[in-house]
Design an enzyme around this catalytic site. Sequence first.
Site, PDB file in Angstrom:
ATOM      1  N   HIS A  17       8.232 -67.706  76.926  1.00  0.00           N
ATOM      2  CA  HIS A  17       9.398 -68.289  77.519  1.00  0.00           C
ATOM      3  C   HIS A  17       9.047 -69.893  76.541  1.00  0.00           C
ATOM      4  O   HIS A  17       9.919 -70.865  76.477  1.00  0.00           O
ATOM      5  CB  HIS A  17       9.110 -68.932  78.892  1.00  0.00           C
ATOM      6  CG  HIS A  17       7.842 -69.819  79.196  1.00  0.00           C
ATOM      7  ND1 HIS A  17       6.711 -69.098  79.640  1.00  0.00           N
ATOM      8  CD2 HIS A  17       7.737 -71.274  79.201  1.00  0.00           C
ATOM      9  CE1 HIS A  17       6.053 -69.948  80.061  1.00  0.00           C
ATOM     10  NE2 HIS A  17       6.503 -71.206  79.761  1.00  0.00           N
ATOM     11  N   GLU A  34      -6.195 -81.165  67.213  1.00  0.00           N
ATOM     12  CA  GLU A  34      -5.562 -82.323  68.089  1.00  0.00           C
ATOM     13  C   GLU A  34      -6.589 -82.579  69.083  1.00  0.00           C
ATOM     14  O   GLU A  34      -6.863 -81.675  69.947  1.00  0.00           O
ATOM     15  CB  GLU A  34      -4.265 -82.230  68.245  1.00  0.00           C
ATOM     16  CG  GLU A  34      -3.730 -83.300  68.929  1.00  0.00           C
ATOM     17  CD  GLU A  34      -3.498 -84.467  68.235  1.00  0.00           C
ATOM     18  OE1 GLU A  34      -4.643 -85.183  68.111  1.00  0.00           O
ATOM     19  OE2 GLU A  34      -2.508 -85.028  67.788  1.00  0.00           O
ATOM     20  N   ASP A  42      -6.262 -86.285  70.744  1.00  0.00           N
ATOM     21  CA  ASP A  42      -5.550 -87.470  71.497  1.00  0.00           C
ATOM     22  C   ASP A  42      -4.193 -87.635  70.523  1.00  0.00           C
ATOM     23  O   ASP A  42      -4.185 -87.871  69.298  1.00  0.00           O
ATOM     24  CB  ASP A  42      -6.202 -88.771  71.142  1.00  0.00           C
ATOM     25  CG  ASP A  42      -5.795 -89.996  72.166  1.00  0.00           C
ATOM     26  OD1 ASP A  42      -4.610 -90.066  72.149  1.00  0.00           O
ATOM     27  OD2 ASP A  42      -6.634 -91.007  72.444  1.00  0.00           O
ATOM     28  N   THR A  60      -3.649 -91.302  68.230  1.00  0.00           N
ATOM     29  CA  THR A  60      -4.463 -91.430  67.040  1.00  0.00           C
ATOM     30  C   THR A  60      -4.688 -90.256  66.072  1.00  0.00           C
ATOM     31  O   THR A  60      -4.457 -89.070  66.414  1.00  0.00           O
ATOM     32  CB  THR A  60      -5.871 -92.013  67.560  1.00  0.00           C
ATOM     33  OG1 THR A  60      -6.327 -90.739  68.324  1.00  0.00           O
ATOM     34  CG2 THR A  60      -5.347 -93.164  68.543  1.00  0.00           C
ATOM     35  N   ASP A  98      -8.651 -88.779  65.072  1.00  0.00           N
ATOM     36  CA  ASP A  98      -9.205 -88.904  66.599  1.00  0.00           C
ATOM     37  C   ASP A  98     -10.726 -89.374  66.445  1.00  0.00           C
ATOM     38  O   ASP A  98     -11.558 -88.733  65.885  1.00  0.00           O
ATOM     39  CB  ASP A  98      -9.470 -87.657  67.548  1.00  0.00           C
ATOM     40  CG  ASP A  98      -7.695 -87.362  67.669  1.00  0.00           C
ATOM     41  OD1 ASP A  98      -6.931 -88.302  67.749  1.00  0.00           O
ATOM     42  OD2 ASP A  98      -7.564 -86.159  67.945  1.00  0.00           O
ATOM     43  N   ASP A 112       5.332 -62.082  79.426  1.00  0.00           N
ATOM     44  CA  ASP A 112       5.742 -63.441  78.945  1.00  0.00           C
ATOM     45  C   ASP A 112       4.488 -63.642  77.833  1.00  0.00           C
ATOM     46  O   ASP A 112       3.570 -64.413  78.227  1.00  0.00           O
ATOM     47  CB  ASP A 112       5.512 -64.647  80.350  1.00  0.00           C
ATOM     48  CG  ASP A 112       6.074 -65.913  79.811  1.00  0.00           C
ATOM     49  OD1 ASP A 112       6.517 -66.037  78.719  1.00  0.00           O
ATOM     50  OD2 ASP A 112       5.618 -66.771  80.601  1.00  0.00           O
ATOM     51  N   SER A 167       2.291 -74.778  79.453  1.00  0.00           N
ATOM     52  CA  SER A 167       2.704 -73.493  79.102  1.00  0.00           C
ATOM     53  C   SER A 167       2.212 -72.842  77.850  1.00  0.00           C
ATOM     54  O   SER A 167       2.217 -73.610  76.712  1.00  0.00           O
ATOM     55  CB  SER A 167       4.480 -73.212  79.278  1.00  0.00           C
ATOM     56  OG  SER A 167       4.767 -73.640  80.503  1.00  0.00           O
TER      57      SER A 167
END
Length: 406
Positions: free
Chosen positions: A187, A208, A210, A213, A216, A255, A352
């Site tokens: 989905h 990643e 944060d 910034t 990080d 899904d 999700s």
Amino acid sequence: MASTDWMFLLLPLVIGAFSEWVQLSDAARITFGSCAPQESEERGQCIHITSCPFLAELLTTEPKTPAQRLLLSKSQCGVDNRAEGLLNSTLVCCPRSKRIDSEDTAESTHLPGGRDEEQPGNVLPGNDVCGFLFADRIFGGTNTSIWEFPWMVLLQYRKANATSSSAFTFHCGGTLLNSRYVLTAGHCLANQKLEQAGVVLHSVRLGEWDTRTDPDCATQMNGQRICAPNHIDIEVEKGIVHEQYVPNSVDQQNDIALVRLRRSVSYTDYVRPICLPTDDLIRNQFVDYGMDVAGWGLTESRQPSPTKLKVAMKVVNRTICQEKYSSFKVKLYDSQLCAGGMKGMDTCEGDSGGPLMVSISTGGRDVFHIAGITSYGTKQCGIGGWPGVYTRTGAFIDWIQQRLEA
């Protein structure tokens, strides 16, 4: 990521006296980000203490002066739990001029055996590469460390025909499987709401922590500040949604989806694949297993979290879960798992496609496997007694492998 428990405990690091010297290995070349060494204006690298003779010699010196003990304590920048023994696993902030192989100042990790070289997209990593976690683990609560769950990614969407940076938004998460593929929910690719909003999947963000910034940086438990390499945005080459997934169905069966990256990604300790369930785990329903889920989804304030958060939860018997969702005329299948149900502890909108993760001891090490993919739950997150529903990854191993291309 909804949670009402913001208290957390830190696993303490202890440096003691050791009389044995450990032989240097490929670990000498591994770095875990930049840092600021104590009593030095020179920048440093967070590395294994065995790669920093300056501090390793202090460690074996007895008796130690109070100043030496303080320096060792404040030099710690994490723990590498892939290594055996406290000395091998201790990470310290070492000035570049005093480390072994000081000419190698790359911020990323050079993995042994050439694994930092480009890998074909149809090859899944072995458990000597995938699923490892290191550094100070945070138990309880929701905060993650800067390098926790390095396989987690954000799916970045763009408004059609828009070019400005403000046109990009995050709506889903995903999990890195190998150098070219990310696993997510169906989905997150086939979704009427996204289509009506005029947004399309554009790229995947890796490394990643944060979103406010780049790079990080975080202060470790010993007061040492460490910075990760910059995050990486890679455009999507194509999305592959399960052929039998029906976007508008109430039960959300099948899904699951794959995202192929436009180029290969090199593994570091901030960008690393998770393991798929092994043969012994494929059919496992994991009832009563403790799991971790993580993401940047909505918190109690109904706003996306800027930092990666996590929640610990247990897998719930599917029969019990079915009884709850029957009131919505939803049918649960063998290819789905239910987890959670504690008040205020749940995945939420924006999580999700992210992973439901189980840690399995393999060869004396804890290795993370992706047991499920965040699929759906109640509209209001964190309602007590209502588990979330996850796509059971083990039911789709063949489907995944058959769609991987070099």
